[in-house]
Design an enzyme around this catalytic site. Structure first.
Site, PDB file in Angstrom:
ATOM      1  N   THR A 123       0.816  -1.216   0.000  1.00  0.00           N
ATOM      2  CA  THR A 123       0.000   0.000   0.000  1.00  0.00           C
ATOM      3  C   THR A 123       0.854   1.273   0.000  1.00  0.00           C
ATOM      4  O   THR A 123       1.977   1.268   0.518  1.00  0.00           O
ATOM      5  CB  THR A 123      -0.906  -0.011   1.249  1.00  0.00           C
ATOM      6  N   ASP A 124       0.274   2.353  -0.520  1.00  0.00           N
ATOM      7  CA  ASP A 124       0.957   3.655  -0.439  1.00  0.00           C
ATOM      8  C   ASP A 124       0.966   4.203   0.994  1.00  0.00           C
ATOM      9  O   ASP A 124       1.686   5.146   1.302  1.00  0.00           O
ATOM     10  CB  ASP A 124       0.307   4.672  -1.397  1.00  0.00           C
ATOM     11  N   GLU A 125       0.137   3.603   1.883  1.00  0.00           N
ATOM     12  CA  GLU A 125       0.054   4.126   3.265  1.00  0.00           C
ATOM     13  C   GLU A 125       1.362   3.961   4.033  1.00  0.00           C
ATOM     14  O   GLU A 125       1.560   4.623   5.050  1.00  0.00           O
ATOM     15  CB  GLU A 125      -1.081   3.445   4.036  1.00  0.00           C
ATOM     16  N   TYR A 150      -2.119  -0.467  10.950  1.00  0.00           N
ATOM     17  CA  TYR A 150      -2.219  -1.138   9.648  1.00  0.00           C
ATOM     18  C   TYR A 150      -1.003  -0.832   8.779  1.00  0.00           C
ATOM     19  O   TYR A 150      -0.311  -1.745   8.291  1.00  0.00           O
ATOM     20  CB  TYR A 150      -3.505  -0.725   8.918  1.00  0.00           C
ATOM     21  N   LYS A 154       2.046  -3.254   7.379  1.00  0.00           N
ATOM     22  CA  LYS A 154       2.351  -3.443   5.955  1.00  0.00           C
ATOM     23  C   LYS A 154       3.802  -3.030   5.664  1.00  0.00           C
ATOM     24  O   LYS A 154       4.490  -3.661   4.854  1.00  0.00           O
ATOM     25  CB  LYS A 154       1.384  -2.631   5.081  1.00  0.00           C
TER      26      LYS A 154
HETATM   27  P1  NAD Z   1      -9.674  -7.527   2.073  1.00  0.00           P
HETATM   28  O1  NAD Z   1      -9.706  -7.206   3.535  1.00  0.00           O
HETATM   29  O2  NAD Z   1     -10.875  -7.269   1.255  1.00  0.00           O
HETATM   30  O3  NAD Z   1      -9.301  -9.069   1.878  1.00  0.00           O
HETATM   31  C1  NAD Z   1      -8.301  -9.696   2.604  1.00  0.00           C
HETATM   32  C2  NAD Z   1      -8.409 -11.195   2.360  1.00  0.00           C
HETATM   33  O4  NAD Z   1      -7.338 -11.837   3.077  1.00  0.00           O
HETATM   34  C3  NAD Z   1      -9.722 -11.813   2.854  1.00  0.00           C
HETATM   35  O5  NAD Z   1     -10.237 -12.703   1.898  1.00  0.00           O
HETATM   36  C4  NAD Z   1      -9.300 -12.546   4.115  1.00  0.00           C
HETATM   37  O6  NAD Z   1     -10.116 -13.695   4.397  1.00  0.00           O
HETATM   38  C5  NAD Z   1      -7.876 -12.953   3.770  1.00  0.00           C
HETATM   39  N1  NAD Z   1      -7.048 -13.181   4.970  1.00  0.00           N
HETATM   40  C6  NAD Z   1      -6.928 -12.364   6.052  1.00  0.00           C
HETATM   41  N2  NAD Z   1      -6.109 -12.922   6.962  1.00  0.00           N
HETATM   42  C7  NAD Z   1      -5.687 -14.093   6.420  1.00  0.00           C
HETATM   43  C8  NAD Z   1      -4.813 -15.122   6.878  1.00  0.00           C
HETATM   44  N3  NAD Z   1      -4.217 -15.051   8.090  1.00  0.00           N
HETATM   45  N4  NAD Z   1      -4.585 -16.191   6.074  1.00  0.00           N
HETATM   46  C9  NAD Z   1      -5.180 -16.272   4.846  1.00  0.00           C
HETATM   47  N5  NAD Z   1      -6.042 -15.349   4.386  1.00  0.00           N
HETATM   48  C10 NAD Z   1      -6.282 -14.269   5.160  1.00  0.00           C
HETATM   49  O7  NAD Z   1      -8.413  -6.763   1.512  1.00  0.00           O
HETATM   50  P2  NAD Z   1      -8.215  -6.035   0.102  1.00  0.00           P
HETATM   51  O8  NAD Z   1      -8.785  -4.673   0.202  1.00  0.00           O
HETATM   52  O9  NAD Z   1      -8.654  -6.944  -0.979  1.00  0.00           O
HETATM   53  O10 NAD Z   1      -6.630  -5.871   0.097  1.00  0.00           O
HETATM   54  C11 NAD Z   1      -5.808  -6.915  -0.437  1.00  0.00           C
HETATM   55  C12 NAD Z   1      -4.361  -6.527  -0.286  1.00  0.00           C
HETATM   56  O11 NAD Z   1      -4.109  -5.304  -0.957  1.00  0.00           O
HETATM   57  C13 NAD Z   1      -3.924  -6.290   1.177  1.00  0.00           C
HETATM   58  O12 NAD Z   1      -2.640  -6.797   1.337  1.00  0.00           O
HETATM   59  C14 NAD Z   1      -3.947  -4.765   1.323  1.00  0.00           C
HETATM   60  O13 NAD Z   1      -3.004  -4.351   2.293  1.00  0.00           O
HETATM   61  C15 NAD Z   1      -3.538  -4.347  -0.071  1.00  0.00           C
HETATM   62  N6  NAD Z   1      -4.028  -3.032  -0.491  1.00  0.00           N
HETATM   63  C16 NAD Z   1      -5.360  -2.750  -0.467  1.00  0.00           C
HETATM   64  C17 NAD Z   1      -5.820  -1.522  -0.944  1.00  0.00           C
HETATM   65  C18 NAD Z   1      -7.284  -1.169  -0.959  1.00  0.00           C
HETATM   66  O14 NAD Z   1      -7.619  -0.045  -1.354  1.00  0.00           O
HETATM   67  N7  NAD Z   1      -8.194  -2.044  -0.573  1.00  0.00           N
HETATM   68  C19 NAD Z   1      -4.903  -0.581  -1.422  1.00  0.00           C
HETATM   69  C20 NAD Z   1      -3.529  -0.893  -1.386  1.00  0.00           C
HETATM   70  C21 NAD Z   1      -3.107  -2.136  -0.953  1.00  0.00           C
HETATM   71  O1  DAU Z   2      -4.156   3.868   0.385  1.00  0.00           O
HETATM   72  C1  DAU Z   2      -4.372   2.482   0.285  1.00  0.00           C
HETATM   73  C2  DAU Z   2      -5.224   2.016   1.444  1.00  0.00           C
HETATM   74  O2  DAU Z   2      -6.545   2.468   1.191  1.00  0.00           O
HETATM   75  C3  DAU Z   2      -5.207   0.505   1.640  1.00  0.00           C
HETATM   76  O3  DAU Z   2      -3.906   0.102   1.981  1.00  0.00           O
HETATM   77  C4  DAU Z   2      -6.181   0.072   2.730  1.00  0.00           C
HETATM   78  O4  DAU Z   2      -6.235  -1.336   2.811  1.00  0.00           O
HETATM   79  C5  DAU Z   2      -7.546   0.615   2.383  1.00  0.00           C
HETATM   80  O5  DAU Z   2      -8.459   0.302   3.425  1.00  0.00           O
HETATM   81  C6  DAU Z   2      -7.503   2.121   2.158  1.00  0.00           C
HETATM   82  O6  DAU Z   2      -7.239   2.842   3.384  1.00  0.00           O
HETATM   83  P1  DAU Z   2      -8.013   4.209   3.757  1.00  0.00           P
HETATM   84  O7  DAU Z   2      -7.961   4.352   5.215  1.00  0.00           O
HETATM   85  O8  DAU Z   2      -7.557   5.331   2.921  1.00  0.00           O
HETATM   86  O9  DAU Z   2      -9.498   3.793   3.243  1.00  0.00           O
HETATM   87  P2  DAU Z   2     -10.937   3.984   3.887  1.00  0.00           P
HETATM   88  O10 DAU Z   2     -11.907   3.540   2.843  1.00  0.00           O
HETATM   89  O11 DAU Z   2     -11.061   3.377   5.224  1.00  0.00           O
HETATM   90  O12 DAU Z   2     -11.042   5.559   4.049  1.00  0.00           O
HETATM   91  C7  DAU Z   2     -10.933   6.424   2.925  1.00  0.00           C
HETATM   92  C8  DAU Z   2     -11.038   7.845   3.441  1.00  0.00           C
HETATM   93  O13 DAU Z   2     -12.373   8.062   3.938  1.00  0.00           O
HETATM   94  C9  DAU Z   2     -10.123   8.130   4.616  1.00  0.00           C
HETATM   95  O14 DAU Z   2      -9.697   9.486   4.557  1.00  0.00           O
HETATM   96  C10 DAU Z   2     -11.018   7.947   5.836  1.00  0.00           C
HETATM   97  C11 DAU Z   2     -12.368   8.393   5.319  1.00  0.00           C
HETATM   98  N1  DAU Z   2     -13.558   7.729   5.947  1.00  0.00           N
HETATM   99  C12 DAU Z   2     -13.566   6.374   6.002  1.00  0.00           C
HETATM  100  C13 DAU Z   2     -14.623   5.713   6.554  1.00  0.00           C
HETATM  101  C14 DAU Z   2     -14.649   4.199   6.636  1.00  0.00           C
HETATM  102  C15 DAU Z   2     -14.601   8.496   6.400  1.00  0.00           C
HETATM  103  O15 DAU Z   2     -14.600   9.742   6.331  1.00  0.00           O
HETATM  104  N2  DAU Z   2     -15.670   7.833   6.960  1.00  0.00           N
HETATM  105  C16 DAU Z   2     -15.719   6.487   7.062  1.00  0.00           C
HETATM  106  O16 DAU Z   2     -16.724   5.948   7.600  1.00  0.00           O
END
Ligand code: NAD
Ligand code: DAU
Length: 337
Positions: A123-125, A150, A154
């Site tokens: 992630t960019d975080e 988180y 990561k």
């Molecule tokens: P998600 O939470 O939707 O899915 C995570 C999956 O991992 C689920 O299916 C869960 O059952 C599985 N999992 C969790 N713990 C596990 C374990 N111990 N063993 C096996 N499986 C396990 O997550 P996502 O949003 O699809 O993100 C996927 C990946 O991408 C993550 O590594 C996250 O850090 C990264 N990422 C997500 C975003 C985003 O915007 N969602 C952005 C940047 C990076």
């Molecule tokens: O940048 C990549 C990341 O983006 C991933 O690594 C994470 O897995 C993914 O969850 C996401 O993180 P964020 O914290 O940016 O996403 P989230 O959807 O939780 O929140 C997006 C923005 O909205 C953030 O500024 C927080 C805000 N927010 C979020 C929620 C859930 C609200 O204002 N209200 C809310 O209820």
């Protein structure tokens, strides 16, 4: 080719498996997922009869199970993680166990089994927070500065992946990408939470002043980027992946969603801010563009509208995931909203 996809039942992992089976139909895929609250096999129902796809329920922290599933694998694409920042504030230990220890268990098994490529999805975080008013962006040389449990977990996983490359020669690549959106996104995250709350006639909680900026990336653009890195990326390298949006704040995102859904701004409810809330993320994706020819193709406005439509058409999917454990989490996180 035989791929092991960890976390393939989650949001991005399941989109990736759907993408891969469509674009590389001859490859064999094993989806290894613990099925936590975020894992949902409904996302992959269309593949149930596909002889090249297998699901194995398992935990990436379980050394024996991981070692067994790693045998004969050519490529690992590692998505499995605890992924929600707010949950990491409530219970950080789950994030350290899965994201740090789980990644190390996978790396050790990949090394033992001579896997040809270990691709880590990050992630960019990990780079922390940018100022609201400047134009700076994260790039591959930006110093790590994670600020939530988180992102710290990561960051730890990224360091381990790099360590396995430098110390043991494991052929790795890493992508650090920005906020994804699209179908099958769990409605704890901002965009699907907003869409589904509005569909239920509920208010949308906006943290603090809502002037937080994310770099939105349509999930299929992310899948395509990983594909290119697997095909052409240089071993040991990190590539940043970002979207097309230009500094869209959360308040602007919610206003766009309300407009698409024909609702007024009474749905917006400003609530207590997230502790340690990162102000702005923005990704400079010129390295992956210059080296591999990738750039985002899906514009935010058009695909936000399509994403709203997907949630409208898949009410059973989100109503099922919003029942049970979700309700307990929602009450703890948001109180009465
Ligand atoms: P998600 O939470 O939707 O899915 C995570 C999956 O991992 C689920 O299916 C869960 O059952 C599985 N999992 C969790 N713990 C596990 C374990 N111990 N063993 C096996 N499986 C396990 O997550 P996502 O949003 O699809 O993100 C996927 C990946 O991408 C993550 O590594 C996250 O850090 C990264 N990422 C997500 C975003 C985003 O915007 N969602 C952005 C940047 C990076
Ligand atoms: O940048 C990549 C990341 O983006 C991933 O690594 C994470 O897995 C993914 O969850 C996401 O993180 P964020 O914290 O940016 O996403 P989230 O959807 O939780 O929140 C997006 C923005 O909205 C953030 O500024 C927080 C805000 N927010 C979020 C929620 C859930 C609200 O204002 N209200 C809310 O209820």
């Amino acid at each position: 080719m035989k791929l092991l996809i960890t976390g393939g039942a989650g949001f991005i992992g399941s989109n990736f498996i759907l993408y891969w089976t469509k674009n590389h139909p001859k490859d064999f895929i094993i989806n290894f997922d613990k099925l936590t609250y975020a894992g949902n096999l409904e996302n992959l129902k269309s593949l149930e009869e596909n002889p090249n796809y297998t699901f194995i329920k398992g935990d990436i922290c379980n050394e024996q199970a991981v070692d067994k599933v790693m045998r004969g694998i050519d490529t690992v694409v590692h998505f499995a993680a605890e992924s929600h920042v707010d949950r990491s504030i409530i219970k950080p230990s789950d994030f350290v166990v899965t994201n740090v220890l789980g990644t190390q268990v996978l790396l050790a098994a990949a090394l033992r089994n001579n896997v040809g490529r270990f691709h880590h999805v990050s992630t960019d975080e990990v780079f922390g927070s940018l100022n609201f008013n400047d134009k700076s962006k994260f790039n591959e040389r930006t110093q790590y500065n994670p600020r939530s449990p988180y992102s710290a977990s990561k960051a730890g996983s990224d360091h381990l992946v790099n360590a396995y490359f430098h110390t043991y020669g494991l052929p790795i690549t890493i992508t650090n990408c920005s906020n994804n959106f699209g179908p099958y996104m769990f409605p704890e995250k901002f965009i699907p939470l907003a869409i589904t709350n509005i569909l239920e006639g509920k208010k949308v909680p906006v943290y603090g002043d809502g002037l937080y900026v994310r770099d939105w990336l349509y999930v299929m653009d992310h899948c395509r980027a990983i594909d290119l890195v697997l095909q052409k990326g240089r071993i040991g390298e990190t590539y940043l992946v970002g979207g097309m949006t230009n500094a869209v704040s959360n308040i602007e995102v919610i206003k766009k969603i309300l407009k698409i859904m024909g609702k007024n701004e009474d749905f917006i409810e400003h609530v207590k801010d997230r502790p340690g809330h990162d102000r702005r993320y923005a990704v400079d994706w010129s390295k992956i563009k210059n080296e591999l020819g990738w750039e985002p193709e899906y514009s935010f406005d058009e695909w936000l509208e399509k994403t709203v439509q997907w949630y409208k058409e898949n009410e059973k999917w989100w109503r099922d995931v919003k029942s049970g454990e979700y309700q307990t989490y929602y009450k703890e996180q948001y109180g009465k909203i």
